[in-house]
Design a protein around this motif. Structure first.
Motif, PDB file in Angstrom:
ATOM      1  N   ALA A  90       0.707  -1.065   0.094  1.00 30.19           N
ATOM      2  CA  ALA A  90      -0.199  -0.086  -0.053  1.00 30.19           C
ATOM      3  C   ALA A  90       0.740   1.195  -0.035  1.00 30.19           C
ATOM      4  O   ALA A  90       0.607   2.324  -0.578  1.00 30.19           O
ATOM      5  CB  ALA A  90      -1.075  -0.002   1.061  1.00 30.19           C
ATOM      6  N   LEU A  91       1.816   1.229   0.909  1.00 34.86           N
ATOM      7  CA  LEU A  91       2.760   2.504   0.736  1.00 34.86           C
ATOM      8  C   LEU A  91       3.441   2.816  -0.232  1.00 34.86           C
ATOM      9  O   LEU A  91       4.120   3.739  -0.811  1.00 34.86           O
ATOM     10  CB  LEU A  91       3.792   2.288   2.174  1.00 34.86           C
ATOM     11  N   HIS A  92       3.586   1.703  -1.187  1.00 36.84           N
ATOM     12  CA  HIS A  92       4.343   1.960  -2.594  1.00 36.84           C
ATOM     13  C   HIS A  92       3.535   2.299  -3.744  1.00 36.84           C
ATOM     14  O   HIS A  92       3.944   2.081  -4.679  1.00 36.84           O
ATOM     15  CB  HIS A  92       5.396   0.645  -2.736  1.00 36.84           C
ATOM     16  N   GLY A  93       2.236   2.398  -3.233  1.00 36.40           N
ATOM     17  CA  GLY A  93       1.350   2.663  -4.267  1.00 36.40           C
ATOM     18  C   GLY A  93       0.409   1.483  -4.819  1.00 36.40           C
ATOM     19  O   GLY A  93      -0.324   1.782  -5.772  1.00 36.40           O
ATOM     20  N   GLY A  94       0.654   0.229  -4.387  1.00 34.57           N
ATOM     21  CA  GLY A  94      -0.262  -0.793  -5.074  1.00 34.57           C
ATOM     22  C   GLY A  94      -1.509  -0.816  -4.120  1.00 34.57           C
ATOM     23  O   GLY A  94      -1.943   0.021  -3.475  1.00 34.57           O
ATOM     24  N   VAL A  95      -2.015  -2.028  -4.268  1.00 35.35           N
ATOM     25  CA  VAL A  95      -3.418  -2.106  -3.513  1.00 35.35           C
ATOM     26  C   VAL A  95      -3.281  -2.352  -2.379  1.00 35.35           C
ATOM     27  O   VAL A  95      -2.584  -2.862  -1.689  1.00 35.35           O
ATOM     28  CB  VAL A  95      -3.777  -3.545  -3.955  1.00 35.35           C
ATOM     29  N   ALA A  96      -4.173  -1.328  -1.596  1.00 36.44           N
ATOM     30  CA  ALA A  96      -4.237  -1.357  -0.156  1.00 36.44           C
ATOM     31  C   ALA A  96      -4.949  -2.301   0.462  1.00 36.44           C
ATOM     32  O   ALA A  96      -6.135  -2.606   0.013  1.00 36.44           O
ATOM     33  CB  ALA A  96      -4.584   0.395   0.260  1.00 36.44           C
ATOM     34  N   PRO A  97      -4.799  -2.780   1.666  1.00 30.88           N
ATOM     35  CA  PRO A  97      -5.698  -3.623   2.589  1.00 30.88           C
ATOM     36  C   PRO A  97      -6.783  -2.727   2.837  1.00 30.88           C
ATOM     37  O   PRO A  97      -6.952  -1.743   2.870  1.00 30.88           O
ATOM     38  CB  PRO A  97      -4.835  -4.179   3.696  1.00 30.88           C
ATOM     39  N   HIS A  98      -7.707  -3.550   3.390  1.00 29.21           N
ATOM     40  CA  HIS A  98      -8.842  -2.701   4.002  1.00 29.21           C
ATOM     41  C   HIS A  98      -8.452  -2.080   5.307  1.00 29.21           C
ATOM     42  O   HIS A  98      -7.595  -2.213   5.847  1.00 29.21           O
ATOM     43  CB  HIS A  98      -9.942  -3.767   4.667  1.00 29.21           C
ATOM     44  N   PRO A  99      -9.074  -0.745   5.492  1.00 31.97           N
ATOM     45  CA  PRO A  99      -8.717   0.433   6.330  1.00 31.97           C
ATOM     46  C   PRO A  99      -8.349  -0.147   7.802  1.00 31.97           C
ATOM     47  O   PRO A  99      -7.242   0.141   8.573  1.00 31.97           O
ATOM     48  CB  PRO A  99      -9.684   1.525   6.394  1.00 31.97           C
ATOM     49  N   ILE A 162       2.224  -9.037  -5.967  1.00 27.13           N
ATOM     50  CA  ILE A 162       3.581  -8.418  -6.724  1.00 27.13           C
ATOM     51  C   ILE A 162       2.966  -7.944  -8.045  1.00 27.13           C
ATOM     52  O   ILE A 162       3.731  -7.067  -8.798  1.00 27.13           O
ATOM     53  CB  ILE A 162       4.286  -9.703  -6.983  1.00 27.13           C
ATOM     54  N   ASP A 163       2.049  -8.532  -8.655  1.00 21.77           N
ATOM     55  CA  ASP A 163       1.362  -7.803  -9.815  1.00 21.77           C
ATOM     56  C   ASP A 163       1.217  -6.342  -9.778  1.00 21.77           C
ATOM     57  O   ASP A 163       1.311  -5.621 -10.380  1.00 21.77           O
ATOM     58  CB  ASP A 163       0.196  -8.712 -10.351  1.00 21.77           C
ATOM     59  N   HIS A 169       4.513   0.182 -11.391  1.00 20.48           N
ATOM     60  CA  HIS A 169       5.961   0.337 -11.682  1.00 20.48           C
ATOM     61  C   HIS A 169       6.514   0.685 -10.543  1.00 20.48           C
ATOM     62  O   HIS A 169       7.750   1.334 -10.619  1.00 20.48           O
ATOM     63  CB  HIS A 169       6.111   1.571 -12.744  1.00 20.48           C
ATOM     64  N   ALA A 170       6.380   0.319  -9.318  1.00 25.06           N
ATOM     65  CA  ALA A 170       7.249   0.097  -8.076  1.00 25.06           C
ATOM     66  C   ALA A 170       8.278  -0.677  -8.098  1.00 25.06           C
ATOM     67  O   ALA A 170       9.422  -0.342  -7.541  1.00 25.06           O
ATOM     68  CB  ALA A 170       6.408  -0.154  -6.905  1.00 25.06           C
ATOM     69  N   VAL A 171       8.130  -1.714  -8.980  1.00 25.46           N
ATOM     70  CA  VAL A 171       9.361  -2.667  -9.314  1.00 25.46           C
ATOM     71  C   VAL A 171       9.117  -3.341 -10.392  1.00 25.46           C
ATOM     72  O   VAL A 171       7.994  -3.212 -11.249  1.00 25.46           O
ATOM     73  CB  VAL A 171       9.170  -3.829  -8.076  1.00 25.46           C
ATOM     74  N   THR A 172      10.204  -3.719 -11.027  1.00 25.17           N
ATOM     75  CA  THR A 172      10.200  -4.195 -12.405  1.00 25.17           C
ATOM     76  C   THR A 172      10.760  -5.728 -12.481  1.00 25.17           C
ATOM     77  O   THR A 172      11.347  -6.172 -11.493  1.00 25.17           O
ATOM     78  CB  THR A 172      11.301  -3.361 -13.337  1.00 25.17           C
ATOM     79  N   LEU A 173      10.640  -6.182 -13.502  1.00 23.38           N
ATOM     80  CA  LEU A 173      10.951  -7.810 -13.618  1.00 23.38           C
ATOM     81  C   LEU A 173      12.372  -7.734 -13.627  1.00 23.38           C
ATOM     82  O   LEU A 173      12.903  -8.613 -12.929  1.00 23.38           O
ATOM     83  CB  LEU A 173      10.059  -8.292 -14.912  1.00 23.38           C
TER      84      LEU A 173
END
Length: 311
Positions: A90-99, A162-163, A169-173
């Motif tokens: 979540a902090l890296h901009g991906g999907v966040a858990p429930h609040p 990871i997807d 684009h927080a991480v690349t392959l």
């Protein structure tokens, strides 16, 4: 006489104290009490909401999971503690858990933290450079976060997250593959290798990712994600998963019951594919839970029918 007795204030709830300094804020309760802004009794009123031990917020404040991570890191973390796992995503901009989901953290073996309500705590060491500052928090780097996800979660859920990090684009392959080469042979590297191999930055939702991984693990050829179908160079539709060479697509039907108009638009869009002889299979979350084997049989049948078709 009766009216006068009723004006004594018996049973009348007092208005909760709301010091201006704390309105709309998350705060450390011990500090607020020390400054004389609130008392322990004040904290028990409806004006304030307990987030963690000694950490409170204005009850009218809408808190995200990221905000809860920042609150934990600001007031509770000792040295050797970092946001990790799903919270780090979540902090890296991906999907966040429930609040209200627990804040996930990793703690060095020599550090003392927890157990505390509201946290999911993992004990593990990390190398220099694998924890960084983000949004005022110590958080595992994206690539280290992926390593942890692969080792802490079921493979399907790990790949989905990871997807999510790859999609933003927080991480690349190449970064993931380089990290794998550095850690090959270490405990957990095989899980990480499998998760990296199955990941795909094109996926746009966790359910879509989970569906793709389950199909591949069931022995099906790997589908393309978010495939764009064109006709004479013009956009026709974009589908969640596809085997373009066979003209077979899969659509995950998610929250359409909340948005009938969106369902109408998507069905209209997908109907255009029929003129190009596409097979479009639909799957819902309920079908994924209760009858995935039945859906898998339908996909197998579609693939067989197209594979036998003369070219």
């Amino acid at each position: 006489m009766g009216g006068g007795w009723g004006c004594q204030g018996v049973g009348v709830a007092r208005t909760p104290r709301r010091p201006a300094e704390l309105v709309g804020r998350v705060f450390f309760a011990r500090e607020a009490i020390h400054r004389g802004l609130l008392t322990k009794n004040d904290l028990r009123t409806s004006a304030w909401r307990r987030i963690f031990h000694n950490v409170y917020a204005d009850a009218r404040l809408t808190l995200t999971h990221r905000a809860r991570c920042r609150a934990a890191a600001s007031w509770l973390f000792p040295p050797g503690c970092a946001i990790a796992g799903r919270s780090a995503v979540a902090l890296h901009g991906g999907v966040a858990p429930h609040p209200d989901d627990p804040v996930e953290v990793v703690v060095r073996p020599e550090s003392r933290f927890g157990p505390l309500a509201g946290f999911l705590i993992h004990v593990a060491a990390w190398r220099e450079g694998e924890v960084q500052r983000r949004d005022g928090c110590a958080v595992t780097t994206p690539v280290r976060t992926c390593w942890d996800l692969a080792n802490w979660l079921d493979l399907v859920d790990a790949v989905a997250l990871i997807d999510s990090l790859r999609h933003v684009h927080a991480v690349t392959l190449p970064e993931l593959e380089h990290y794998l080469s550095q850690h090959r042979g270490e405990r957990g590297w095989r899980k990480f290798a499998e998760a990296v191999a199955l990941s795909d930055g094109g996926a746009e939702s966790l359910p879509e990712s989970r569906l793709r991984v389950r199909l591949v693990r069931a022995g099906l050829p790997r589908p393309a994600t978010q495939h764009v179908v064109e006709r004479a160079g013009r956009f026709i539709a974009r589908v969640d998963l596809a085997w373009p060479e066979l003209k077979i697509a899969i659509e995950y039907d998610g929250l359409w019951h909340h948005d009938p108009a969106q369902l109408h638009r998507d069905r209209q869009r997908l109907n255009k594919l029929l003129g190009d002889e596409w097979i479009v299979l639909h799957v819902t979350s309920q079908r994924m839970r209760e009858d995935f084997d039945g859906f898998l049989a339908e996909v197998h049948a579609a693939l067989r029918s197209r594979s036998r078709r003369p070219s």
